[in-house]
Enzyme design. Structure first.
Site, PDB file in Angstrom:
ATOM      1  N   GLN A 101       0.843  -1.189   0.000  1.00 45.58           N
ATOM      2  CA  GLN A 101       0.000   0.000   0.000  1.00 45.58           C
ATOM      3  C   GLN A 101       0.884   1.247   0.000  1.00 45.58           C
ATOM      4  O   GLN A 101       0.393   2.361  -0.130  1.00 45.58           O
ATOM      5  CB  GLN A 101      -0.891   0.029   1.252  1.00 45.58           C
ATOM      6  CG  GLN A 101      -1.804  -1.173   1.365  1.00 45.58           C
ATOM      7  CD  GLN A 101      -2.466  -1.233   2.729  1.00 45.58           C
ATOM      8  OE1 GLN A 101      -3.536  -0.670   2.953  1.00 45.58           O
ATOM      9  NE2 GLN A 101      -1.802  -1.899   3.665  1.00 45.58           N
ATOM     10  N   ASN A 102       2.179   1.048   0.196  1.00 46.08           N
ATOM     11  CA  ASN A 102       3.097   2.178   0.329  1.00 46.08           C
ATOM     12  C   ASN A 102       3.410   2.771  -1.037  1.00 46.08           C
ATOM     13  O   ASN A 102       3.473   2.056  -2.034  1.00 46.08           O
ATOM     14  CB  ASN A 102       4.396   1.736   1.022  1.00 46.08           C
ATOM     15  CG  ASN A 102       4.132   1.191   2.426  1.00 46.08           C
ATOM     16  OD1 ASN A 102       3.077   1.486   3.019  1.00 46.08           O
ATOM     17  ND2 ASN A 102       5.055   0.385   2.931  1.00 46.08           N
ATOM     18  N   VAL A 103       3.617   4.062  -1.044  1.00 43.56           N
ATOM     19  CA  VAL A 103       3.894   4.765  -2.307  1.00 43.56           C
ATOM     20  C   VAL A 103       5.352   5.223  -2.355  1.00 43.56           C
ATOM     21  O   VAL A 103       5.745   5.984  -3.237  1.00 43.56           O
ATOM     22  CB  VAL A 103       2.935   5.980  -2.457  1.00 43.56           C
ATOM     23  CG1 VAL A 103       1.495   5.516  -2.540  1.00 43.56           C
ATOM     24  CG2 VAL A 103       3.104   6.983  -1.318  1.00 43.56           C
ATOM     25  N   HIS A 119      -1.336   1.442  -4.289  1.00 44.77           N
ATOM     26  CA  HIS A 119      -1.708   2.865  -4.171  1.00 44.77           C
ATOM     27  C   HIS A 119      -0.803   3.767  -4.992  1.00 44.77           C
ATOM     28  O   HIS A 119      -0.778   4.978  -4.773  1.00 44.77           O
ATOM     29  CB  HIS A 119      -1.706   3.287  -2.691  1.00 44.77           C
ATOM     30  CG  HIS A 119      -2.771   2.602  -1.905  1.00 44.77           C
ATOM     31  ND1 HIS A 119      -2.781   2.553  -0.530  1.00 44.77           N
ATOM     32  CD2 HIS A 119      -3.870   1.912  -2.305  1.00 44.77           C
ATOM     33  CE1 HIS A 119      -3.842   1.867  -0.116  1.00 44.77           C
ATOM     34  NE2 HIS A 119      -4.518   1.470  -1.175  1.00 44.77           N
ATOM     35  N   ASN A 213       3.156  -6.733  13.510  1.00 41.46           N
ATOM     36  CA  ASN A 213       2.741  -5.375  13.852  1.00 41.46           C
ATOM     37  C   ASN A 213       2.932  -5.208  15.360  1.00 41.46           C
ATOM     38  O   ASN A 213       2.508  -6.096  16.110  1.00 41.46           O
ATOM     39  CB  ASN A 213       1.251  -5.191  13.477  1.00 41.46           C
ATOM     40  CG  ASN A 213       0.832  -3.731  13.484  1.00 41.46           C
ATOM     41  OD1 ASN A 213       1.240  -2.958  14.350  1.00 41.46           O
ATOM     42  ND2 ASN A 213       0.057  -3.329  12.492  1.00 41.46           N
ATOM     43  N   ALA A 231       8.758  -4.540  12.225  1.00 44.62           N
ATOM     44  CA  ALA A 231       9.120  -5.349  11.044  1.00 44.62           C
ATOM     45  C   ALA A 231      10.631  -5.470  10.901  1.00 44.62           C
ATOM     46  O   ALA A 231      11.154  -6.545  10.552  1.00 44.62           O
ATOM     47  CB  ALA A 231       8.524  -4.698   9.799  1.00 44.62           C
TER      48      ALA A 231
END
Ligand code: OAD
Length: 242
Positions: A101-103, A119, A213, A231
């Site tokens: 989901q990271n850009v 994303h 997480n 992580a």
């Protein structure tokens, strides 16, 4: 058996692994997670005020400057041990899909070969009207720059709130989730759809689910195993040495 030892055994037995990452995996690279992203200069805005087509239409300059600030942060950041562990896991696994989901492009910079960027990517810019990717030479300077071909604003090649994801990325991600025997959900609050449904699709198809997480999320109760930690610490121990 200790959760990490059990998780290592699941990873070593897995033949088809799918991974979903969120902002948490980049936080140890100094990139604030989405919720904290409003620290400092931008604390008076919320992402919903900036990362939307309406905000861009209303105030393209502020939205562009916010992304320029984030891009600057990303360009200064380095991938961390969590990103590196996923590169090693990909190298070792016959069928492997990394969905992010990271850009920030850090997975690719770490050496991950096939990344599904749900994303988009903040380092890419596109014409707001034509949709095609614009290199520097195809833009006229400005804040935001404009497309040299049609004169429309240039915009970051990312998905804003309320915008559709690329159908192609989504179907690739869905196939990977339904086709894996182990799904890792790493550094995501598991709140934003459609990404948040991917781990559940994997479970529905009979995969085991490991969540990494430091905090519990709505996904935690569905997980086969939860590794409560960062992580950058957990993944190298989960994957083991190259
Ligand atoms: P969030 O900021 O919602 O969640 C980050 C998650 O990472 C939280 O659950 C934290 O507990 C966890 N976390 C923090 N530090 C960590 C670490 N060192 N290791 C592992 N986990 C850690 O970010 P996302 O879940 O990625 O969408 O947010 C999903 C989407 O919401 C983003 O892609 C963005 C936002 O709206 C769009 O911009 C379309």
């Amino acid at each position: 058996m200790h959760a990490l030892a059990e998780a290592r055994s699941l990873v070593s037995k897995a033949r088809r692994i799918a991974v979903l990452t969120g902002a948490g995996i980049s936080s140890e690279s100094g990139i604030p997670t989405f919720r904290d992203a409003m620290t400092g200069l931008w604390s008076r805005f919320s992402p919903e005020d900036l990362a939307t087509p309406e905000a861009f239409a209303r105030d393209p300059r502020t939205v562009w400057q916010w992304y320029a600030w984030r891009r600057e942060l990303v360009e200064r950041a380095q991938p961390n041990a969590g990103h590196a562990a996923l590169v090693e896991l990909e190298r070792r696994t016959k069928r492997f899909a990394l969905i992010t989901q990271n850009v920030d492009g850090l997975h690719a910079r770490a050496g991950s070969r096939h990344v599904i960027e749900l994303h988009g990517n903040i380092l890419r810019t596109r014409c707001a009207r034509e949709g095609r990717i614009l290199e520097e030479s195809a833009m006229r300077p400005g804040s935001p720059p404009t497309c040299a071909a049609c004169g429309s604003h240039a915009r970051p090649d990312v998905v804003w709130f309320g915008e559709r994801l690329s159908p192609e990325s989504l179907s690739l991600a869905g196939e990977a989730a339904r086709g894996c025997d182990l799904f890792l959900s790493i550094g995501t609050s598991a709140l934003v759809e459609p990404a948040a449904s991917l781990p559940l699709e994997a479970l529905g198809a009979g995969a085991a689910l490991i969540e990494v997480n430091p905090q519990p999320t709505p996904l935690s109760r569905h997980a086969t195993l939860v590794l409560a930690g960062a992580a950058g610490e957990v993944l190298p121990r989960l994957v083991g040495p190259a």
